[in-house]
Design a protein around this motif. Structure first.
Motif, PDB file in Angstrom:
ATOM      1  N   ASN A  48    -111.800  59.477  57.952  1.00 31.10           N
ATOM      2  CA  ASN A  48    -110.713  58.498  57.860  1.00 31.10           C
ATOM      3  C   ASN A  48    -110.755  57.685  56.574  1.00 31.10           C
ATOM      4  OD1 ASN A  48    -109.682  59.188  60.426  1.00 31.10           O
ATOM      5  ND2 ASN A  48    -111.222  57.901  61.412  1.00 31.10           N
ATOM      6  N   THR A  50    -110.110  56.019  53.098  1.00 30.63           N
ATOM      7  CA  THR A  50    -108.974  55.736  52.218  1.00 30.63           C
ATOM      8  C   THR A  50    -109.508  55.420  50.831  1.00 30.63           C
ATOM      9  OG1 THR A  50    -107.640  54.858  54.030  1.00 30.63           O
ATOM     10  CG2 THR A  50    -107.005  54.217  51.801  1.00 30.63           C
ATOM     11  N   THR A  54    -104.840  54.427  43.727  1.00 28.33           N
ATOM     12  CA  THR A  54    -103.547  54.953  44.139  1.00 28.33           C
ATOM     13  C   THR A  54    -103.467  56.427  43.748  1.00 28.33           C
ATOM     14  OG1 THR A  54    -102.612  54.198  42.051  1.00 28.33           O
ATOM     15  CG2 THR A  54    -102.362  52.742  43.954  1.00 28.33           C
ATOM     16  N   SER A  55    -102.523  57.145  44.328  1.00 29.76           N
ATOM     17  CA  SER A  55    -102.467  58.595  44.145  1.00 29.76           C
ATOM     18  C   SER A  55    -102.277  59.006  42.689  1.00 29.76           C
ATOM     19  CB  SER A  55    -101.368  59.208  45.014  1.00 29.76           C
ATOM     20  OG  SER A  55    -100.114  58.655  44.683  1.00 29.76           O
ATOM     21  N   SER A  67     -98.334  60.990  47.997  1.00 28.22           N
ATOM     22  CA  SER A  67     -99.018  60.490  49.191  1.00 28.22           C
ATOM     23  C   SER A  67     -98.033  59.741  50.077  1.00 28.22           C
ATOM     24  CB  SER A  67    -100.165  59.570  48.786  1.00 28.22           C
ATOM     25  OG  SER A  67    -100.704  58.905  49.920  1.00 28.22           O
ATOM     26  N   ASN A  68     -98.285  59.763  51.381  1.00 33.27           N
ATOM     27  CA  ASN A  68     -97.455  59.022  52.321  1.00 33.27           C
ATOM     28  C   ASN A  68     -97.861  57.558  52.407  1.00 33.27           C
ATOM     29  OD1 ASN A  68     -95.968  61.322  53.099  1.00 33.27           O
ATOM     30  ND2 ASN A  68     -97.599  61.937  54.512  1.00 33.27           N
ATOM     31  N   ASN A  69     -98.963  57.226  51.745  1.00 34.40           N
ATOM     32  CA  ASN A  69     -99.526  55.882  51.860  1.00 34.40           C
ATOM     33  C   ASN A  69     -99.710  55.266  50.475  1.00 34.40           C
ATOM     34  OD1 ASN A  69    -100.234  56.292  54.821  1.00 34.40           O
ATOM     35  ND2 ASN A  69    -101.453  57.918  53.876  1.00 34.40           N
ATOM     36  N   PRO A  70     -99.768  53.928  50.397  1.00 29.97           N
ATOM     37  CA  PRO A  70    -100.036  53.280  49.105  1.00 29.97           C
ATOM     38  C   PRO A  70    -101.357  53.754  48.501  1.00 29.97           C
ATOM     39  CG  PRO A  70     -99.310  51.667  50.736  1.00 29.97           C
ATOM     40  CD  PRO A  70     -99.536  52.937  51.472  1.00 29.97           C
ATOM     41  N   LYS A  71    -102.354  53.961  49.360  1.00 33.57           N
ATOM     42  CA  LYS A  71    -103.647  54.505  48.947  1.00 33.57           C
ATOM     43  C   LYS A  71    -103.858  55.815  49.711  1.00 33.57           C
ATOM     44  CE  LYS A  71    -104.833  50.427  47.026  1.00 33.57           C
ATOM     45  NZ  LYS A  71    -105.201  50.183  45.631  1.00 33.57           N
ATOM     46  N   PRO A  72    -104.044  56.925  49.020  1.00 32.52           N
ATOM     47  CA  PRO A  72    -104.192  58.196  49.733  1.00 32.52           C
ATOM     48  C   PRO A  72    -105.492  58.266  50.526  1.00 32.52           C
ATOM     49  CG  PRO A  72    -104.600  58.486  47.395  1.00 32.52           C
ATOM     50  CD  PRO A  72    -104.101  57.090  47.565  1.00 32.52           C
ATOM     51  N   ASN A  73    -105.501  59.101  51.541  1.00 31.29           N
ATOM     52  CA  ASN A  73    -106.710  59.277  52.333  1.00 31.29           C
ATOM     53  C   ASN A  73    -107.410  60.591  51.980  1.00 31.29           C
ATOM     54  OD1 ASN A  73    -105.435  61.402  53.836  1.00 31.29           O
ATOM     55  ND2 ASN A  73    -104.468  59.855  55.154  1.00 31.29           N
ATOM     56  N   GLU A  76    -105.400  63.917  52.402  1.00 29.35           N
ATOM     57  CA  GLU A  76    -104.368  64.098  51.381  1.00 29.35           C
ATOM     58  C   GLU A  76    -104.991  64.544  50.062  1.00 29.35           C
ATOM     59  OE1 GLU A  76    -100.749  61.066  52.381  1.00 29.35           O
ATOM     60  OE2 GLU A  76    -102.651  60.146  51.762  1.00 29.35           O
TER      61      GLU A  76
END
Length: 322
Positions: A48, A50, A54-55, A67-73, A76
């Motif tokens: 999990n 993160t 940023t991507s 990425s679907n998030n501000p910070k990729p996991n 991703e």
């Protein structure tokens, strides 16, 4: 000759992949040799996790990372780097371990557990995640002790000691606590690490303050037994009931691979000798890229600020070839 290349790249992480892309653009024959899976270090990160970055700061060779998030996991990132490799049809051998790198005249012989290769130049980009910093205490070799953390479920309803105060230690402590584990943190310093992700740090400090996660600062684990651990605190020694120990005290590069191949290291922090403008080590034709350049200072280099190493190396080789 199939095993003769212009460049051998040791390590199939993001920076090794970036080096391969530079080689491909210039028509140089190359091969990445990776002892584990593709981006092995990222694969071994917690499920999990993160990223702090940023991507766009994790992109290599200007290939977009969506990425679907501000910070990729983690997942991703694995998908991104895997697609970069497959879509560019990069040459890579996985699950093959480099044993020695020997230079004879103007060529290198790279010997692995599967084959021998000849190359004009070698790039070492092996990262630092494979060799944990050991506690060097009795009981560290017990099966209940690990230096890696993957996920929290198996620690539910268990007495767990997490050693360390870095991002990985804080993430593990919080996740295990929220999955029902009884978590105790043992921290050598006087506070949680300053480099802990800014959106996570208040969370762990609040859990410590409210007593949800018992934490001993200025303390260290001194002994691990089958069902207990001993902690040395500033006030006294404590013995706690314990089921698992997760020692997340950091990791080191493979210094032996460097030293046995003639790369010199500084006495302090074991920083390898290289030219920061070209990334060439003290061995002509042998280059370093990525985290390995920092020696014991593994926080100094990471993906977003070492992506440039691939271009610096390619530029230098290109200037020699022309």
């Amino acid at each position: 000759m199939e095993n003769k290349k212009d460049i051998i790249i040791v390590g199939g992480g993001p920076i090794g992949i970036a080096c391969a892309l530079e080689c491909k653009k210039r028509g140089w024959s190359y091969l990445i040799i990776e002892k584990g899976t593709l981006t092995n270090s990222l694969f071994n990160y917690p499920k999990n996790m993160t990223f702090f970055s940023t991507s766009e700061k994790l992109e290599i060779d200007d290939i977009p990372f969506i990425s679907n998030n501000p910070k990729p996991n983690r997942d991703e990132a694995l998908e991104y780097y895997r697609r970069v490799v497959t879509s560019n049809k990069l040459n890579i051998n996985l699950y093959e371990t480099v044993k020695t790198i020997n230079k004879n005249d103007n060529e290198f012989t790279v010997t692995t557990d599967k084959a021998n290769y000849i190359s004009k130049r070698v790039i070492i980009s092996t990262g630092f995640y494979d060799i944990p910093k050991l506690l060097n205490i009795p009981g560290e070799d017990l099966p209940k002790v690990t230096h890696y953390y993957k996920e929290a479920h198996n620690y539910a309803l268990q007495n767990v000691v997490v050693v360390g105060a870095s991002n990985s230690a804080v993430d593990a402590a919080l996740e295990i606590y929220r999955k029902g584990g009884n978590v105790t943190m043992v921290v050598r310093g006087e506070t949680i690490g300053e480099r802990v992700k800014y959106w996570v740090r208040p969370d762990i400090l609040n859990r410590i303050k409210e007593g949800s996660i018992t934490t001993y600062f200025n303390s260290e684990l001194t002994e691990i037994k089958e069902n207990t651990v001993t902690i040395k605190t500033p006030e006294k020694r404590l013995t706690l009931n314990n089921d698992y120990v997760i020692a997340l005290t950091g990791y080191l590069p493979d210094f032996n691979l460097l030293k046995t191949n003639g790369v010199t290291l500084s006495e302090e922090k074991r920083i390898p000798n290289y030219n920061p403008e070209t990334m060439e080590s003290n061995i002509k034709g042998l280059y370093l890229a990525g985290v390995i350049c920092g020696g014991e200072e593994t926080h100094k280099w990471f993906i977003e600020n070492s992506r440039i190493h691939a271009k610096l190396i390619a530029k230098h080789i290109e200037s020699i070839n022309t």
